[in-house]
Scaffold this motif. Structure first.
Motif, PDB file in Angstrom:
ATOM      1  N   ASN A 152      12.106   7.582 -10.113  1.00  0.00           N
ATOM      2  CA  ASN A 152      11.941   8.264  -8.836  1.00  0.00           C
ATOM      3  C   ASN A 152      12.026   7.348  -7.621  1.00  0.00           C
ATOM      4  N   GLU A 153      12.405   6.067  -7.815  1.00  0.00           N
ATOM      5  CA  GLU A 153      12.581   5.195  -6.666  1.00  0.00           C
ATOM      6  C   GLU A 153      13.659   5.781  -5.766  1.00  0.00           C
ATOM      7  N   ILE A 154      13.463   5.645  -4.477  1.00  0.00           N
ATOM      8  CA  ILE A 154      14.453   6.138  -3.523  1.00  0.00           C
ATOM      9  C   ILE A 154      14.978   4.942  -2.757  1.00  0.00           C
ATOM     10  N   LYS A 155      16.283   4.731  -2.824  1.00  0.00           N
ATOM     11  CA  LYS A 155      16.892   3.595  -2.143  1.00  0.00           C
ATOM     12  C   LYS A 155      17.820   4.107  -1.045  1.00  0.00           C
ATOM     13  N   TYR A 156      17.651   3.500   0.126  1.00  0.00           N
ATOM     14  CA  TYR A 156      18.487   3.806   1.282  1.00  0.00           C
ATOM     15  C   TYR A 156      19.228   2.538   1.666  1.00  0.00           C
ATOM     16  N   THR A 157      20.426   2.676   2.170  1.00  0.00           N
ATOM     17  CA  THR A 157      21.200   1.510   2.566  1.00  0.00           C
ATOM     18  C   THR A 157      22.116   1.836   3.738  1.00  0.00           C
ATOM     19  N   THR A 158      22.550   0.796   4.422  1.00  0.00           N
ATOM     20  CA  THR A 158      23.560   0.972   5.475  1.00  0.00           C
ATOM     21  C   THR A 158      24.944   0.649   4.938  1.00  0.00           C
TER      22      THR A 158
ATOM     23  N   THR B 228       0.826  -1.201   0.000  1.00  0.00           N
ATOM     24  CA  THR B 228       0.000   0.000   0.000  1.00  0.00           C
ATOM     25  C   THR B 228       0.864   1.257   0.000  1.00  0.00           C
ATOM     26  N   ASN B 229       1.886   1.268   0.850  1.00  0.00           N
ATOM     27  CA  ASN B 229       2.776   2.432   0.945  1.00  0.00           C
ATOM     28  C   ASN B 229       3.979   2.334   0.026  1.00  0.00           C
ATOM     29  N   LYS B 230       4.111   1.202  -0.686  1.00  0.00           N
ATOM     30  CA  LYS B 230       5.219   0.958  -1.603  1.00  0.00           C
ATOM     31  C   LYS B 230       6.574   1.058  -0.897  1.00  0.00           C
ATOM     32  N   LEU B 231       6.672   0.373   0.255  1.00  0.00           N
ATOM     33  CA  LEU B 231       7.903   0.372   1.049  1.00  0.00           C
ATOM     34  C   LEU B 231       8.431  -1.055   1.174  1.00  0.00           C
ATOM     35  N   ASP B 232       9.739  -1.207   1.096  1.00  0.00           N
ATOM     36  CA  ASP B 232      10.394  -2.494   1.282  1.00  0.00           C
ATOM     37  C   ASP B 232      11.540  -2.331   2.273  1.00  0.00           C
ATOM     38  N   VAL B 233      11.649  -3.285   3.203  1.00  0.00           N
ATOM     39  CA  VAL B 233      12.754  -3.321   4.151  1.00  0.00           C
ATOM     40  C   VAL B 233      13.403  -4.693   4.026  1.00  0.00           C
TER      41      VAL B 233
ATOM     42  N   LEU C 114      26.117  -3.906  11.632  1.00  0.00           N
ATOM     43  CA  LEU C 114      26.068  -3.541  10.214  1.00  0.00           C
ATOM     44  C   LEU C 114      27.415  -2.961   9.834  1.00  0.00           C
ATOM     45  N   SER C 115      27.830  -3.205   8.598  1.00  0.00           N
ATOM     46  CA  SER C 115      29.180  -2.793   8.220  1.00  0.00           C
ATOM     47  C   SER C 115      29.209  -2.238   6.805  1.00  0.00           C
ATOM     48  N   THR C 116      30.318  -1.593   6.486  1.00  0.00           N
ATOM     49  CA  THR C 116      30.513  -1.062   5.139  1.00  0.00           C
ATOM     50  C   THR C 116      31.156  -2.104   4.229  1.00  0.00           C
ATOM     51  N   SER C 117      31.387  -3.295   4.740  1.00  0.00           N
ATOM     52  CA  SER C 117      32.075  -4.330   3.958  1.00  0.00           C
ATOM     53  C   SER C 117      31.161  -5.063   2.982  1.00  0.00           C
ATOM     54  N   GLN C 118      29.911  -4.644   2.874  1.00  0.00           N
ATOM     55  CA  GLN C 118      28.926  -5.260   1.977  1.00  0.00           C
ATOM     56  C   GLN C 118      28.473  -6.634   2.442  1.00  0.00           C
ATOM     57  N   SER C 119      28.885  -7.080   3.627  1.00  0.00           N
ATOM     58  CA  SER C 119      28.501  -8.421   4.062  1.00  0.00           C
ATOM     59  C   SER C 119      27.336  -8.426   5.043  1.00  0.00           C
ATOM     60  N   ILE C 120      27.138  -7.358   5.782  1.00  0.00           N
ATOM     61  CA  ILE C 120      26.002  -7.251   6.696  1.00  0.00           C
ATOM     62  C   ILE C 120      25.400  -5.873   6.472  1.00  0.00           C
ATOM     63  N   PHE C 121      24.179  -5.845   5.956  1.00  0.00           N
ATOM     64  CA  PHE C 121      23.591  -4.542   5.664  1.00  0.00           C
ATOM     65  C   PHE C 121      22.075  -4.601   5.668  1.00  0.00           C
ATOM     66  N   ALA C 122      21.470  -3.435   5.634  1.00  0.00           N
ATOM     67  CA  ALA C 122      20.024  -3.301   5.539  1.00  0.00           C
ATOM     68  C   ALA C 122      19.717  -2.352   4.390  1.00  0.00           C
ATOM     69  N   ASP C 123      18.627  -2.622   3.698  1.00  0.00           N
ATOM     70  CA  ASP C 123      18.172  -1.764   2.606  1.00  0.00           C
ATOM     71  C   ASP C 123      16.734  -1.335   2.876  1.00  0.00           C
ATOM     72  N   TYR C 124      16.419  -0.156   2.406  1.00  0.00           N
ATOM     73  CA  TYR C 124      15.066   0.388   2.511  1.00  0.00           C
ATOM     74  C   TYR C 124      14.763   1.049   1.184  1.00  0.00           C
ATOM     75  N   GLU C 125      13.625   0.728   0.619  1.00  0.00           N
ATOM     76  CA  GLU C 125      13.293   1.270  -0.691  1.00  0.00           C
ATOM     77  C   GLU C 125      11.875   1.818  -0.692  1.00  0.00           C
ATOM     78  N   ILE C 126      11.740   3.010  -1.264  1.00  0.00           N
ATOM     79  CA  ILE C 126      10.437   3.608  -1.507  1.00  0.00           C
ATOM     80  C   ILE C 126      10.180   3.441  -3.002  1.00  0.00           C
ATOM     81  N   ARG C 127       9.214   2.611  -3.363  1.00  0.00           N
ATOM     82  CA  ARG C 127       8.979   2.248  -4.760  1.00  0.00           C
ATOM     83  C   ARG C 127       8.058   3.238  -5.440  1.00  0.00           C
ATOM     84  N   ASN C 128       8.621   4.306  -5.912  1.00  0.00           N
ATOM     85  CA  ASN C 128       7.897   5.256  -6.753  1.00  0.00           C
ATOM     86  C   ASN C 128       8.170   4.868  -8.195  1.00  0.00           C
ATOM     87  N   PRO C 129       7.408   5.366  -9.132  1.00  0.00           N
ATOM     88  CA  PRO C 129       7.698   5.035 -10.528  1.00  0.00           C
ATOM     89  C   PRO C 129       9.134   5.413 -10.894  1.00  0.00           C
ATOM     90  N   VAL C 130       9.789   4.510 -11.609  1.00  0.00           N
ATOM     91  CA  VAL C 130      11.170   4.752 -12.046  1.00  0.00           C
ATOM     92  C   VAL C 130      11.182   6.013 -12.883  1.00  0.00           C
TER      93      VAL C 130
END
Length: 170
Positions: free
Chosen positions: A116-122, A78-83, A98-114
């Motif tokens: 305009n998608e907004i991707k957040y990461t650790t 409904t809110n077009k959110l992914d965690v 969580l680390s910058t080594s790409q081995s342990i991370f979290a992503d958050y995405e707001i799925r707006n039409p391309v």
């Protein structure tokens, strides 16, 4: 008779108090209840699917080239959110920073039409942790807290608190 009414009143009050929710979040469980929730910038996030939109919760443990990987996530269609949370070199119960080594991370995405998608990461920071409290019998449970950074704007951050999940592994 008055005595019984008073006891019934006291029991009712105790039941109401004990059933109080934690600000709308799911309870912390370790039974494979298929729950996931957190606060995103102070607002409750719960998975939700729209009719025919597919899965909203997922947990997977796989081994690739001898490396055990845990992936856990939830969507709110409904809110077009992914965690999603990912731990490489997963060893079971414990705390994973969580680390910058790409081995342990979290992503958050707001799925707006391309586009305009907004991707957040650790992956650009080391802000946060995932605490696995159970990992056996195809159940993975845990808690998390972290801050994600917009991949295109380091000043744009999203804070995750009181995160919890209790999922059956696919």
């Amino acid at each position: 008779m008055k005595f019984l009414k008073n006891i019934a009143l006291v029991i009712t009050i105790l039941v109401i108090i004990s059933c109080k929710k934690d600000d709308g979040l799911t309870k912390e469980t370790q039974s494979g209840a298929n729950t996931f929730s957190c606060k995103i910038n102070g607002k409750v996030f719960l998975p939700k699917e729209e009719l025919f939109s597919g899965r909203t919760l997922y947990a997977n443990i796989k081994t690739i080239n001898g490396i055990k990987i845990l992936i856990v996530g939830a969507s709110n269609a409904t809110n077009k959110l992914d965690v999603s949370l990912k731990i490489e070199n997963f060893t079971g119960v414990g705390t994973y920073q969580l680390s910058t080594s790409q081995s342990i991370f979290a992503d958050y995405e707001i799925r707006n039409p391309v586009p305009n998608e907004i991707k957040y990461t650790t992956r650009n920071s080391d802000i946060g942790k995932i605490n696995i409290t159970r990992s056996d019998n195809n159940i993975v449970s845990g808690t998390f807290e972290f801050t994600c950074i917009n991949e295109k704007d380091n000043a744009d951050r999203v804070v995750f608190t009181k995160g919890r999940f209790d999922l059956v592994v696919d």
